[in-house]
Design a protein around this motif. Structure first.
Motif, short mmCIF file in Angstrom:
data_model
loop_
_atom_site.label_atom_id
_atom_site.label_comp_id
_atom_site.label_asym_id
_atom_site.label_seq_id
_atom_site.Cartn_x
_atom_site.Cartn_y
_atom_site.Cartn_z
N GLU A 154 70.77 -57.01 25.15
CA GLU A 154 70.34 -57.21 26.54
C GLU A 154 69.43 -56.08 27.00
O GLU A 154 68.46 -56.30 27.73
CB GLU A 154 71.57 -57.30 27.44
CG GLU A 154 71.26 -57.63 28.89
CD GLU A 154 72.50 -57.80 29.74
OE1 GLU A 154 72.40 -57.61 30.98
OE2 GLU A 154 73.57 -58.10 29.18
N ARG B 124 65.63 -56.40 28.53
CA ARG B 124 65.20 -55.83 29.82
C ARG B 124 63.97 -54.95 29.65
O ARG B 124 63.05 -54.99 30.45
CB ARG B 124 66.34 -55.03 30.45
CG ARG B 124 67.49 -55.87 30.97
CD ARG B 124 68.36 -55.08 31.93
NE ARG B 124 68.86 -53.87 31.32
CZ ARG B 124 70.04 -53.79 30.67
NH1 ARG B 124 70.80 -54.87 30.56
NH2 ARG B 124 70.45 -52.65 30.15
N ARG C 203 59.14 -55.18 30.96
CA ARG C 203 58.23 -54.26 31.64
C ARG C 203 56.79 -54.56 31.23
O ARG C 203 56.52 -54.84 30.05
CB ARG C 203 58.57 -52.81 31.25
CG ARG C 203 60.02 -52.43 31.50
CD ARG C 203 60.26 -52.04 32.93
NE ARG C 203 61.68 -51.73 33.17
CZ ARG C 203 62.14 -51.17 34.26
NH1 ARG C 203 61.29 -50.82 35.22
NH2 ARG C 203 63.42 -50.94 34.41
#
Length: 348
Positions: free
Chosen positions: A214, A218, A222
């Motif tokens: 995870e 994440r 970006r």
């Protein structure tokens, strides 16, 4: 005298090569290179590319020194070999951070193993930690006779590629995992702030287990981040380092710091936490140590916008040439010679 290299997590691909680019696989390949005609302990018997793989039960214990990278298991290796030889010869190789063994049972097992069997460590810092663990967790009669030596692990300097400066500065996430000890959240926090002030691109190459995590998902969201698998070959790895502008080290602990040394040798600018592990591998007056997030932000921004100035400061801190300083202290020829000499001294 024969040498057998043992690492519990070793994988050998169908073509007979030690698989993977993780630290353990890299060190297995190093030891097989240092000790020609050595045997790899694993599932077999099997003839591989340049070495044989044998189960520990098949070793000629009377004529073999086992270099064990899975140190806490050395007692079990000794018991297996002792069935056919009264005095099996085992040498521990401690190449990881001792803080990974935090449970009292693991800590005590590590201490007992390093007290009973000669132990070779991959850095002075690691050797000092091993000595402290042995003194604390074993009885004085064992601790006083423990044999311990070390040398910096070093890297193969001939792998370096010519620099290829990118159009947009590249920041390397200098690890292949997102383990808590690496403090990836600090890396993201600092880079996020710097990305608001100057264009940049982050490259993070992770092993498979962390690539699907995870946290990796994440990070990949970006705008400035690229997250992908490890490079297919060492050639690709060094080619990627040659176009890396800088890296931000955020780990709280390291045994040696091979990835950082490789990136520095490739010409990347390293921004480091002001911690003992980082101080141990760099010149005393290295100019890019940070103590908090604000300092890390400013130093990384400086590395990306004024790389020439940073390299001048690094050269000055190293007495004129940072590249020469690295060669003199982190050349793997020193490691090769030291571990060869130690094996002969302890077991010949």
């Amino acid at each position: 005298m024969k040498i057998a290299v043992r690492y519990g997590d070793v994988l050998v691909d169908p073509d007979g090569h030690v698989a993977g680019h993780d630290a353990g696989a890299t060190r297995v390949r190093r030891l097989l290179r240092v000790f020609p005609s050595s045997v790899l302990v694993g599932e077999g018997p099997r003839r591989c590319d340049g070495f044989d793989m044998l189960p520990v039960e098949f070793l000629d214990a009377a004529d073999t020194v086992v270099i064990n990278m899975t140190v806490v298991d050395s007692l079990n290796v000794w018991r297996t070999l002792a069935r056919t030889c009264p005095e099996p010869r085992i040498m521990n190789f401690v190449w990881w951070n001792t803080s990974e063994f935090s449970h009292p049972v693991d800590r005590a097992a590590l201490a007992l193993s390093c007290a009973l069997f000669p132990t070779f460590a991959n850095s002075e810092r690691t050797a000092r930690e091993v000595r402290e663990i042995v003194d604390r967790w074993t009885v004085p009669s064992l601790a006083s006779t423990a044999k311990l030596a070390w040398v910096n692990l070093g890297i193969r300097l001939d792998h370096r590629h010519p620099r290829a400066e990118p159009d947009v500065p590249v920041v390397l996430y200098p690890a292949i995992s997102l383990a808590p000890r690496k403090r990836p959240e600090l890396f993201v926090q600092v880079v996020d702030r710097v990305a608001r002030r100057t264009p940049l691109r982050v490259e993070a190459r992770l092993n498979d287990s962390h690539l699907v995590s995870e946290a990796a998902m994440r990070l990949s969201l970006r705008d400035w981040a690229w997250v992908g698998p490890l490079t297919a070959t060492r050639e690709d790895y060094w080619s990627a380092l040659a176009r890396t502008t800088a890296f931000l080290a955020t780990a709280s602990e390291e045994s040696y710091g091979l990835e950082y040394i490789e990136a520095l040798v490739a010409g990347a600018i390293g921004v480091f936490p002001d911690l003992p592990w980082a101080r141990a591998i760099l010149p005393e007056h290295y100019p890019l140590f940070y103590r908090n997030v604000a300092e890390a932000e400013d130093l990384l921004l400086r590395a990306l916008t004024d790389p020439a100035g940073c390299r001048w400061s690094m050269d000055a801190a190293a007495g004129g040439s940072f590249a020469r300083w690295l060669r003199e202290r982190h050349d793997d020829d020193q490691f090769d010679a030291a571990i060869l000499a130690r094996v002969h001294r302890w077991f010949a």
